[in-house]
Every structure is written in structure tokens, then in C-alpha cells.
Write a protein that holds these residues in place. Structure first.
Motif, PDB file in Angstrom:
ATOM      1  N   MET A  26      11.109  -2.792   3.492  1.00 53.35           N
ATOM      2  CA  MET A  26       9.880  -3.282   2.577  1.00 53.35           C
ATOM      3  C   MET A  26       9.647  -4.417   4.057  1.00 53.35           C
ATOM      4  SD  MET A  26      10.495  -6.674  -0.025  1.00 53.35           S
ATOM      5  CE  MET A  26       9.840  -5.764  -1.244  1.00 53.35           C
ATOM      6  N   VAL A  27       7.968  -3.826   4.134  1.00 52.51           N
ATOM      7  CA  VAL A  27       7.011  -4.639   4.850  1.00 52.51           C
ATOM      8  C   VAL A  27       6.317  -6.008   4.830  1.00 52.51           C
ATOM      9  CG1 VAL A  27       5.922  -3.644   6.807  1.00 52.51           C
ATOM     10  CG2 VAL A  27       6.504  -2.155   5.614  1.00 52.51           C
ATOM     11  N   HIS A  28       6.519  -6.339   5.581  1.00 48.85           N
ATOM     12  CA  HIS A  28       6.850  -8.089   5.547  1.00 48.85           C
ATOM     13  C   HIS A  28       5.565  -8.577   6.829  1.00 48.85           C
ATOM     14  CE1 HIS A  28       9.203  -8.944   2.844  1.00 48.85           C
ATOM     15  NE2 HIS A  28      10.417  -8.710   3.116  1.00 48.85           N
ATOM     16  N   SER A  29       4.752  -9.680   6.780  1.00 48.09           N
ATOM     17  CA  SER A  29       4.248 -10.476   8.135  1.00 48.09           C
ATOM     18  C   SER A  29       4.223 -11.743   7.935  1.00 48.09           C
ATOM     19  CB  SER A  29       2.927  -9.384   8.148  1.00 48.09           C
ATOM     20  OG  SER A  29       2.024 -10.312   6.858  1.00 48.09           O
ATOM     21  N   THR A  30       4.230 -12.297   8.611  1.00 51.92           N
ATOM     22  CA  THR A  30       4.678 -13.977   8.865  1.00 51.92           C
ATOM     23  C   THR A  30       4.048 -15.258   7.967  1.00 51.92           C
ATOM     24  OG1 THR A  30       3.704 -13.806  11.396  1.00 51.92           O
ATOM     25  CG2 THR A  30       5.841 -13.186  11.083  1.00 51.92           C
ATOM     26  N   GLY A  31       2.665 -14.188   7.865  1.00 53.81           N
ATOM     27  CA  GLY A  31       1.874 -15.462   7.276  1.00 53.81           C
ATOM     28  C   GLY A  31       1.475 -16.691   7.833  1.00 53.81           C
ATOM     29  N   ALA A  32       1.825 -16.659   9.546  1.00 58.14           N
ATOM     30  CA  ALA A  32       1.158 -17.986  10.543  1.00 58.14           C
ATOM     31  C   ALA A  32       0.923 -16.616  11.167  1.00 58.14           C
ATOM     32  CB  ALA A  32       2.605 -18.280  10.370  1.00 58.14           C
ATOM     33  N   GLY A 151       5.856  -5.508  -4.116  1.00 62.44           N
ATOM     34  CA  GLY A 151       7.902  -5.370  -4.879  1.00 62.44           C
ATOM     35  C   GLY A 151       7.073  -6.368  -5.716  1.00 62.44           C
ATOM     36  N   TYR A 152       6.484  -7.568  -5.530  1.00 61.64           N
ATOM     37  CA  TYR A 152       5.893  -8.855  -6.516  1.00 61.64           C
ATOM     38  C   TYR A 152       5.617  -7.942  -8.379  1.00 61.64           C
ATOM     39  CZ  TYR A 152       3.546 -12.412  -9.139  1.00 61.64           C
ATOM     40  OH  TYR A 152       3.508 -13.028 -10.341  1.00 61.64           O
ATOM     41  N   LYS A 153       4.775  -6.905  -7.541  1.00 63.48           N
ATOM     42  CA  LYS A 153       4.066  -6.148  -8.789  1.00 63.48           C
ATOM     43  C   LYS A 153       5.752  -5.702  -9.523  1.00 63.48           C
ATOM     44  CE  LYS A 153      -0.670  -5.927  -6.388  1.00 63.48           C
ATOM     45  NZ  LYS A 153      -1.326  -4.638  -5.744  1.00 63.48           N
ATOM     46  N   ARG A 154       6.310  -4.950  -8.773  1.00 66.95           N
ATOM     47  CA  ARG A 154       7.129  -4.209  -9.384  1.00 66.95           C
ATOM     48  C   ARG A 154       8.685  -5.150  -9.946  1.00 66.95           C
ATOM     49  NH1 ARG A 154       9.111   1.237  -5.233  1.00 66.95           N
ATOM     50  NH2 ARG A 154       7.262   1.639  -5.210  1.00 66.95           N
ATOM     51  N   GLY A 155       8.040  -6.174  -9.894  1.00 59.39           N
ATOM     52  CA  GLY A 155       9.093  -7.456 -10.051  1.00 59.39           C
ATOM     53  C   GLY A 155      10.011  -7.790  -9.612  1.00 59.39           C
ATOM     54  N   ILE A 156      10.424  -7.726  -7.917  1.00 60.04           N
ATOM     55  CA  ILE A 156      11.498  -7.462  -7.281  1.00 60.04           C
ATOM     56  C   ILE A 156      11.256  -8.048  -6.278  1.00 60.04           C
ATOM     57  CG2 ILE A 156      12.637  -4.743  -8.228  1.00 60.04           C
ATOM     58  CD1 ILE A 156      11.672  -3.799  -5.584  1.00 60.04           C
ATOM     59  N   ALA A 157      10.491  -8.386  -6.121  1.00 60.38           N
ATOM     60  CA  ALA A 157      10.193  -9.737  -4.797  1.00 60.38           C
ATOM     61  C   ALA A 157       9.325 -11.060  -5.317  1.00 60.38           C
ATOM     62  CB  ALA A 157       9.149  -8.780  -3.841  1.00 60.38           C
ATOM     63  N   SER A 158       9.431 -11.710  -4.496  1.00 58.41           N
ATOM     64  CA  SER A 158       8.430 -13.416  -4.982  1.00 58.41           C
ATOM     65  C   SER A 158       7.305 -12.951  -4.199  1.00 58.41           C
ATOM     66  CB  SER A 158       8.688 -14.978  -4.472  1.00 58.41           C
ATOM     67  OG  SER A 158       8.911 -14.355  -2.636  1.00 58.41           O
ATOM     68  N   ASN A 159       6.171 -13.493  -5.115  1.00 60.62           N
ATOM     69  CA  ASN A 159       4.639 -13.375  -5.143  1.00 60.62           C
ATOM     70  C   ASN A 159       4.136 -13.873  -4.047  1.00 60.62           C
ATOM     71  OD1 ASN A 159       2.161 -12.819  -5.531  1.00 60.62           O
ATOM     72  ND2 ASN A 159       1.882 -14.758  -7.056  1.00 60.62           N
ATOM     73  N   HIS A 160       3.828 -12.794  -2.978  1.00 65.40           N
ATOM     74  CA  HIS A 160       3.523 -12.617  -1.425  1.00 65.40           C
ATOM     75  C   HIS A 160       2.533 -11.970  -1.373  1.00 65.40           C
ATOM     76  CE1 HIS A 160       6.629 -15.243   0.612  1.00 65.40           C
ATOM     77  NE2 HIS A 160       6.665 -15.917  -0.300  1.00 65.40           N
ATOM     78  N   ALA A 161       2.065 -12.237  -0.761  1.00 68.07           N
ATOM     79  CA  ALA A 161       0.555 -10.744  -0.209  1.00 68.07           C
ATOM     80  C   ALA A 161       0.275 -10.176   0.370  1.00 68.07           C
ATOM     81  CB  ALA A 161      -0.977 -11.994  -0.507  1.00 68.07           C
ATOM     82  N   ASP A 162       1.248 -10.790   1.394  1.00 65.86           N
ATOM     83  CA  ASP A 162       1.582  -9.303   2.436  1.00 65.86           C
ATOM     84  C   ASP A 162       2.021  -8.096   2.272  1.00 65.86           C
ATOM     85  OD1 ASP A 162       4.419 -10.848   1.858  1.00 65.86           O
ATOM     86  OD2 ASP A 162       4.870 -10.875   4.502  1.00 65.86           O
ATOM     87  N   VAL A 163       1.157  -7.042   3.516  1.00 64.18           N
ATOM     88  CA  VAL A 163       0.549  -7.149   3.923  1.00 64.18           C
ATOM     89  C   VAL A 163      -1.083  -6.672   3.463  1.00 64.18           C
ATOM     90  CG1 VAL A 163       2.384  -6.516   5.701  1.00 64.18           C
ATOM     91  CG2 VAL A 163       1.134  -4.800   4.303  1.00 64.18           C
ATOM     92  N   MET A 164      -0.917  -6.510   1.976  1.00 67.64           N
ATOM     93  CA  MET A 164      -2.600  -6.750   1.659  1.00 67.64           C
ATOM     94  C   MET A 164      -3.460  -7.536   2.506  1.00 67.64           C
ATOM     95  SD  MET A 164      -1.680  -3.055   1.384  1.00 67.64           S
ATOM     96  CE  MET A 164      -3.572  -2.711   0.480  1.00 67.64           C
ATOM     97  N   HIS A 165      -3.411  -8.720   2.667  1.00 68.04           N
ATOM     98  CA  HIS A 165      -4.166  -9.444   2.986  1.00 68.04           C
ATOM     99  C   HIS A 165      -4.450  -9.076   4.540  1.00 68.04           C
ATOM    100  CE1 HIS A 165      -0.533 -11.091   5.106  1.00 68.04           C
ATOM    101  NE2 HIS A 165      -0.959 -12.564   5.124  1.00 68.04           N
ATOM    102  N   TRP A 166      -3.863  -8.416   5.291  1.00 68.23           N
ATOM    103  CA  TRP A 166      -4.660  -7.980   6.489  1.00 68.23           C
ATOM    104  C   TRP A 166      -5.040  -6.146   6.799  1.00 68.23           C
ATOM    105  CZ3 TRP A 166       0.384  -8.009  10.583  1.00 68.23           C
ATOM    106  CH2 TRP A 166      -0.120  -8.089  11.834  1.00 68.23           C
ATOM    107  N   HIS A 170      -8.422  -4.160   9.106  1.00 69.93           N
ATOM    108  CA  HIS A 170      -8.659  -3.085   9.596  1.00 69.93           C
ATOM    109  C   HIS A 170      -8.179  -1.537   9.644  1.00 69.93           C
ATOM    110  CE1 HIS A 170      -7.902  -6.207  12.707  1.00 69.93           C
ATOM    111  NE2 HIS A 170      -6.591  -6.896  11.831  1.00 69.93           N
ATOM    112  N   GLY A 171      -8.904  -1.702   7.747  1.00 71.40           N
ATOM    113  CA  GLY A 171      -8.991  -0.083   7.016  1.00 71.40           C
ATOM    114  C   GLY A 171      -7.254   0.939   6.974  1.00 71.40           C
ATOM    115  N   LYS A 172      -6.853  -0.333   6.890  1.00 72.49           N
ATOM    116  CA  LYS A 172      -5.148   0.434   6.415  1.00 72.49           C
ATOM    117  C   LYS A 172      -5.024   0.032   4.553  1.00 72.49           C
ATOM    118  CE  LYS A 172      -5.076   3.359   9.849  1.00 72.49           C
ATOM    119  NZ  LYS A 172      -4.567   4.091  10.590  1.00 72.49           N
ATOM    120  N   SER A 173      -4.284   0.046   4.346  1.00 69.96           N
ATOM    121  CA  SER A 173      -3.177  -0.214   3.637  1.00 69.96           C
ATOM    122  C   SER A 173      -2.050   0.561   3.361  1.00 69.96           C
ATOM    123  CB  SER A 173      -4.173   0.365   2.342  1.00 69.96           C
ATOM    124  OG  SER A 173      -3.809   2.300   1.922  1.00 69.96           O
ATOM    125  N   MET A 174      -0.905   0.107   2.347  1.00 72.61           N
ATOM    126  CA  MET A 174       0.208   0.438   2.673  1.00 72.61           C
ATOM    127  C   MET A 174       0.076   2.607   1.880  1.00 72.61           C
ATOM    128  SD  MET A 174       2.435  -1.484   3.026  1.00 72.61           S
ATOM    129  CE  MET A 174       4.171  -0.398   3.049  1.00 72.61           C
TER     130      MET A 174
END
Length: 233
Positions: A26-32, A151-166, A170-174
Motif C-alpha cells: 500500500m502506497v501512502h503519502s504523508t499529507g504534510a 484501499g478505502y474504496k475496497r473497504g480495507i483502509a480509512s478514508n484518505h486521499a493519498d496518493v491520488m491528490h498528488w 504530475h501526469g501520473k496515477s496508480m
């Protein structure tokens, strides 16, 4: 990838000592807006730099929260990009806020202001290489990689936007991320195959006269054996 290890042994997650059988990443980003690894990883090992606020995650509950991940990607004190492993890969992390803690290795990419293309490119590349390393270690494919928002959309993680807010800034996605992991995995596997491939050499003849040897070499190359060569003993 520049991979180093500094386990967060003072974190309550590490001290809990629970292990998992990893089934994905699972890929995260720090949000700060703080790209420096020293913000999260400590104490200073001579490369990280000193965290003057001492608010890194190598303490029982950082900021009063139960949080811990397997790795961070960000800047060292000299400005170069590195990855720090902060939990054993099979340790149960506190990163997903859901069931993915029981199945996924989680790592954080340190965010900056989200607009620096050169920084994004460097940490994106490092993240791809880390995922390739973990895929090879555990037999994963690129299909076993998701981000926190997925992960949130799959119901296995909390409601966070990372990394699709970032990434899209830069022209990238998962999807592009997984494609880049697959591409590098295939390239590395092909290299291993070439290194491990066995070759059988055939000697055409042995000549005491160099001219005769060169004439035979010319015939061999003309016949399509472009790798033919003369070895003098």
C-alpha cells in the motif's frame, strides 16, 4: 534505489511485535509539506540530519497517535532521495486504518508542496524501485499494489486521499505507477535470465597460420555467425 534501515524500535507498533504474511503493498503519502526524512525517521544516523523538534516517529505514540509504516521515502540532509525501512517487512504496521494492516506492507512518500516536478519525479522513481524490490522479495506482481485511497474504496483502509491528490498533478496515477513497476520488473527479470543463460561454444578449427585463421573467421561471419572470434593460445 538508496535503501537504508533504521527500525522504529521505540514505536508502540514495533513493540507490539505482531507479524503478518504480506499479500500486497500500500502506497501512502504523508499529507504534510515536509519532504525531509528526519521529520519521521530518527534519531539522526549522520545522513538524516537532526530533527530539532524531536517529533519523529521513533517514539511510543508519535503526536499521541498509533501510527507506524514499513518505510519512508524522502530527502536526506544533503538533499538526495533515499528510502528508509522502519519496520521489518513482515511486521504488522499501523498505516491503513483498516484490514489492510493485516495484509499489506505500507510505505509513506514524504510530500512537499506538491508542485515540484523534479522532487516528484525522484520520489516516484524511488517508490517504483522499492515496489519492485518488494515484489521480487515476496513474489508479488504489480497487481498487488494499491494506494491508500484505493484501499478505502475496497473497504480495507480509512478514508484518505493519498496518493491520488498528488500523482495526477504530475501526469501520473496508480495505473501508470503499476505499469512502471511491471516494466521495471520485466526488465530486471530479463537481465537475470540473460545472466543465468547457458551458452555452448563451438570451435571451428585450430590453425598455426594466422592468415588461415582469419580466412576461416571471415567465412564464419559471412555465414551469419557474427559473434565468431579468434582466440590465440
Amino acid at each position: 534505489m538508496k535503501l537504508r534501515k533504521l527500525l522504529l524500535t521505540n514505536n508502540a507498533c514495533y513493540k507490539a511485535g505482531k507479524t503478518i504474511t504480506p499479500k500486497g503493498i500500500m502506497v501512502h503519502s504523508t499529507g504534510a509539506s515536509n519532504p525531509w526524512l528526519k521529520r519521521y525517521v530518527g534519531p539522526d544516523d549522520g545522513l538524516l540530519g537532526k530533527n530539532q523538534y524531536n517529533n519523529h516517529w521513533n517514539q511510543d505514540k508519535p503526536g499521541g497517535r498509533q501510527v507506524c509504516v514499513h518505510a519512508f521515502i524522502g530527502k536526506l540532509a544533503d538533499g538526495s532521495i533515499a528510502t528508509y525501512q522502519t519496520l521489518p517487512w513482515n511486521h504488522r504496521g499501523w498505516h491503513a486504518g483498516g484490514a489492510a494492516n493485516n495484509t499489506h506492507i505500507g510505505f509513506e512518500i514524504c510530500e512537499d508542496g506538491l508542485t515540484d516536478a523534479s522532487y516528484f519525479s525522484a520520489v516516484y522513481k524511488e517508490a517504483v524501485e522499492l515496489c519492485v524490490h518488494l515484489c521480487k522479495l515476496y513474489g508479488f506482481s504489480e497487481k498487488d499494489i494499491i494506494c491508500h485511497s484505493e484501499g478505502y474504496k475496497r473497504g480495507i483502509a480509512s478514508n484518505h486521499a493519498d496518493v491520488m491528490h498528488w500523482f495526477p498533478k504530475h501526469g501520473k496515477s496508480m495505473d501508470t505507477f503499476r505499469a512502471d513497476v511491471k516494466k521495471l520488473l520485466n526488465a530486471e527479470n530479463k537481465t537475470v535470465e540473460l545472466v543465468n543463460k547457458k551458452y555452448y561454444r563451438v570451435q571451428i578449427g585450430a590453425y598455426s597460420d594466422k592468415a588461415n585463421a582469419e580466412a576461416q573467421l571471415a567465412k564464419a561471419k559471412k555465414a551469419g555467425f557474427t559473434d565468431a572470434f579468434i582466440k590465440y593460445d
